[in-house]
Design an enzyme around this catalytic site. Structure first.
Site, PDB file in Angstrom:
ATOM      1  N   ARG A 265       0.822  -1.221   0.000  1.00 59.66           N
ATOM      2  CA  ARG A 265       0.000   0.000   0.000  1.00 59.66           C
ATOM      3  C   ARG A 265       0.854   1.268   0.000  1.00 59.66           C
ATOM      4  NH1 ARG A 265      -5.675  -1.356   3.026  1.00 59.66           N
ATOM      5  NH2 ARG A 265      -5.378  -3.571   3.245  1.00 59.66           N
ATOM      6  N   ASP A 394      -2.715 -16.405  -2.035  1.00 59.44           N
ATOM      7  CA  ASP A 394      -3.008 -15.789  -3.335  1.00 59.44           C
ATOM      8  C   ASP A 394      -1.827 -15.184  -4.094  1.00 59.44           C
ATOM      9  OD1 ASP A 394      -2.864 -13.803  -1.371  1.00 59.44           O
ATOM     10  OD2 ASP A 394      -4.850 -12.958  -1.745  1.00 59.44           O
ATOM     11  N   GLU A 533     -10.917  -7.608  -6.315  1.00 59.65           N
ATOM     12  CA  GLU A 533     -10.292  -8.659  -7.145  1.00 59.65           C
ATOM     13  C   GLU A 533     -11.037  -8.956  -8.458  1.00 59.65           C
ATOM     14  OE1 GLU A 533     -10.643  -8.864  -3.840  1.00 59.65           O
ATOM     15  OE2 GLU A 533      -8.528  -8.631  -3.300  1.00 59.65           O
TER      16      GLU A 533
HETATM   17  C1  DMJ Z   1      -5.622  -5.588  -1.026  1.00 61.96           C
HETATM   18  O1  DMJ Z   1      -4.979  -4.980   0.027  1.00 61.96           O
HETATM   19  C2  DMJ Z   1      -4.661  -6.295  -1.911  1.00 61.96           C
HETATM   20  O2  DMJ Z   1      -5.254  -6.542  -3.140  1.00 61.96           O
HETATM   21  C3  DMJ Z   1      -4.176  -7.578  -1.330  1.00 61.96           C
HETATM   22  O3  DMJ Z   1      -3.296  -8.248  -2.179  1.00 61.96           O
HETATM   23  C4  DMJ Z   1      -5.336  -8.475  -0.997  1.00 61.96           C
HETATM   24  N1  DMJ Z   1      -6.326  -7.804  -0.223  1.00 61.96           N
HETATM   25  C5  DMJ Z   1      -6.700  -6.455  -0.487  1.00 61.96           C
HETATM   26  C6  DMJ Z   1      -7.927  -6.262  -1.319  1.00 61.96           C
HETATM   27  O4  DMJ Z   1      -8.927  -7.157  -1.156  1.00 61.96           O
END
Ligand code: DMJ
Length: 633
Positions: A265, A394, A533
């Site tokens: 972030r 993921d 996503e």
């Molecule tokens: C985000 O902070 C990023 O995409 C992360 O990789 C997964 N979770 C959140 C969004 O859902």
């Protein structure tokens, strides 16, 4: 038996002052006491000691971490942790500090003495200064064995914010090209207005109560939103956000932060803002942050980073509830750390992070699939944990592909591991539903081969990644898999009365005559956090295939966000997608930074008349939707 004790306590001296009690008199006095009296005195002393020790230990107990990773904990636990943390944070000007800063963060053995914080008024802002911090940082740096990883760097450029030749800085984006894009800009402005009014400088807006939530105390929403603002061409907003970064973003706060979250972030957000706008302040801040995050790697005996670090003391450690780090977290740092190295000519960032990828590459896997926990002390996977494409698994797969792209497709093991993993997914995790033949991705339970037909919404990033790989020359069957998964992800939205997907969906994969539907949602999983996503995948799929159905699906979802999550002061996550009535959604009063950084950015890009508004041959987009340049090696 005498019912009193005569005490010989000495006579007054000539000066009228009492002489101190001679040791012999005390001894004599003690011997004169009855056994009962001696026992009584001993008991009182013991109770006093135990009480003092008890209260001392209470004072020394560290406060609980700021909500790190709580999104993966059961909801009740999340709520409890969150409430404890919110209660323990006091806002001082623009800096969030704990009400008990001296005990907020655990200290390593060699830094046991808590630093003294001084709150000082300076230019009308309150700054937290940490006594001895400079020398502590110097000590830490000296102890690190960084010589090796710095070999070969151009000495005169190290640590300077000079972009390498390959990096194009400053990009100009055209204004919105149609009404749908304009609608997304309006949504962004609405969210921004609420944040600006009620939560400016804090991490997240609470749009219903008109409050804010601090997770790391780093103004997450501002930094995460910088590049979205830039791409949307919102000049005033960009100017204001940049000036906040210049004047108020400080990393020397005594806060424990999660390495992964802050990397994707904040580091990602700053680097991306730098590349798009060309403003050096963003790179300067990124460099400061990178230095403070580095101990997660350098303090670990295996090189697998600890999950958390205190930005001021630079003490790295595991989370309180486990000695392990999450596999997806330690393998989703490399795009950002590599980019930081390339822009600052200091190889240590890239080398520390890439060492993790090389290490994980060497570990045994199940047809390319990895368990979701890894131990930084041993460097081994925690093999009795789940294998999944959702939370904690993921983006391991995502960053294999994206690192390969970022480095000009020159590092073969990244591509090979990715290709092997996709085959592993097909072999172990893909199933179809009996009625509608929907393809979905499940999980393998705790180190076994037991299949669980459960799919997190997070998994819906995968079709976009598969399509990106196909675009960069990987097999066509990846795109086919992506197309089928898109249909399933879409159904997780379309089959809910709100047209919004839940956090988790369960699927049937065996014939069950009694079963009505192929998919179902448990009431605890029925929340929607405004996650990006599926929208992300819609954008990749539209851009790569040109199929406008993906735009139509995106528009339907955008309208559902507008109807069910828009409130007076922003957008809110909701607790229930299983309703068609707005007043039954159970709003959660939270707008996470990724709504501005990812969900709205991907919607804006998806609706663009120019499919290549953000060119995926020039940029690789990090896990938080921050574009970073593709290099030639
Ligand atoms: C985000 O902070 C990023 O995409 C992360 O990789 C997964 N979770 C959140 C969004 O859902």
């Amino acid at each position: 038996m005498a019912d009193y004790v005569a005490l010989n306590i000495g006579k007054p001296s000539a000066g009228g002052q009492m002489r101190s009690l001679p040791r012999r008199s005390v001894w004599r006095w003690w011997n004169q006491l009855s056994r009962f009296q001696r026992n009584l005195i001993c008991m009182i002393s013991a109770i006093t000691m135990v009480t003092i020790i008890y209260y001392w230990s209470l004072l020394s107990e560290p406060l609980i971490d700021i909500d790190q990773n709580v999104e993966h904990l059961p909801h009740q636990q999340q709520k409890k942790l969150h409430q404890q943390n919110v209660n323990k944070i006091i806002e001082v000007g623009h800096v969030a500090v704990s009400d008990q800063p001296q005990i907020n963060a655990p200290l390593s053995q060699d830094l046991q003495k808590p630093p003294q914080q001084n709150l000082q008024e300076k230019d009308n802002k309150v700054e937290v200064q940490i006594e001895g911090e400079e020398s502590r940082r110097k000590d830490l740096a000296e102890k690190e064995d960084v010589e090796d990883i710095q070999k070969g760097k151009p000495e005169e450029l190290i640590g300077q914010v000079v972009p390498p030749d390959q990096v194009k800085v400053k990009v100009v984006f055209p204004p919105p090209s149609n009404e749908k894009q304009e609608a997304v800009v309006a949504a962004f402005k609405h969210a921004w207005k609420g944040y600006r009014t009620y939560a400016w400088g804090h991490d997240h807006l609470k749009p219903i109560s008109g409050g804010y939530h601090d997770w790391f105390g780093l103004g997450l929403t501002i930094i995460d939103a910088l590049d979205t603002i830039y791409i949307m061409g919102l000049k005033e907003e960009f100017k204001e956000a940049k000036s906040w970064v210049e004047s108020s973003l400080k990393f020397n706060t005594y806060n424990d932060v999660n390495l992964f979250e802050v990397t994707i972030r904040v580091l990602g957000g700053l680097l991306s803002a730098y590349h798009l706008s060309g403003e050096e302040i963003f790179l300067e801040k990124a460099l400061d942050l990178g230095e403070r995050l580095l101990p997660c790697f350098t303090k670990s005996p295996s090189g697998i980073p600890y999950s958390d670090v205190n930005l001021a003391s630079q003490t790295a450690h595991s989370p309180k509830w486990s000695p392990d780090s999450s596999t997806s977290e330690v393998t989703t740092l490399q795009l950002e750390f590599r980019d930081l190295s390339r822009c600052t000519h200091d190889k240590k960032f890239e080398e520390s992070a890439f060492k993790v990828s090389k290490h994980v590459h060497e570990l045994p896997k199940t047809d390319g699939l990895v368990p979701i926990f890894i131990n930084p002390n041993t460097g081994w996977f925690h093999s009795y944990t789940d294998i999944k494409l959702g939370a904690r698994g993921d983006s391991y797969y995502e960053y294999l592909l994206k690192q390969w792209i970022q480095t000009g497709k020159t590092i073969d093991f990244l591509k090979n591991d990715y290709l092997e993993a996709i085959e592993g997914i097909k072999k172990w995790l893909v199933r179809r539903t009996p009625k509608s033949n929907l393809l979905f991705i499940g999980e393998l339970k705790g180190g076994t081969k037991d299949f669980v037909p459960k799919m997190d919404h997070l998994v819906c990033y995968l079709p976009g990644t598969l399509a990106l790989g196909y675009h960069h020359g990987l097999p066509e069957h990846h795109l086919k898999l992506a197309e089928e998964l898109m249909e399933t992800c879409y159904q997780t939205y379309a089959q809910r009365p709100s047209f919004l997907a839940p956090e988790i969906t369960f699927f049937r994969f065996q014939h069950d005559v009694a079963a009505k539907d192929d998919m179902y949602v448990k009431s605890n999983d029925a929340h929607n956090l405004l996650r990006p996503e599926f929208i992300e995948s819609l954008w990749y799929m539209y851009q790569i295939t040109g199929n406008t159905t993906y735009q139509d699906w995106g528009w339907s979802i955008f309208k559902a966000f507008e109807k069910f999550t828009k409130v007076d002061n922003g957008y809110t996550s909701i607790g229930n997608v299983n309703t068609r009535y707005v007043d039954e959604t159970r709003p959660r009063d939270m707008m996470e930074s990724f709504f501005l950084s990812e969900t709205l950015k991907y919607l804006y890009l998806l609706f663009s008349d120019d499919r290549e508004l953000l060119d995926i041959d020039k940029y690789v987009i990090n896990s938080e939707a921050h574009p970073l340049p593709i290099y030639t090696s």
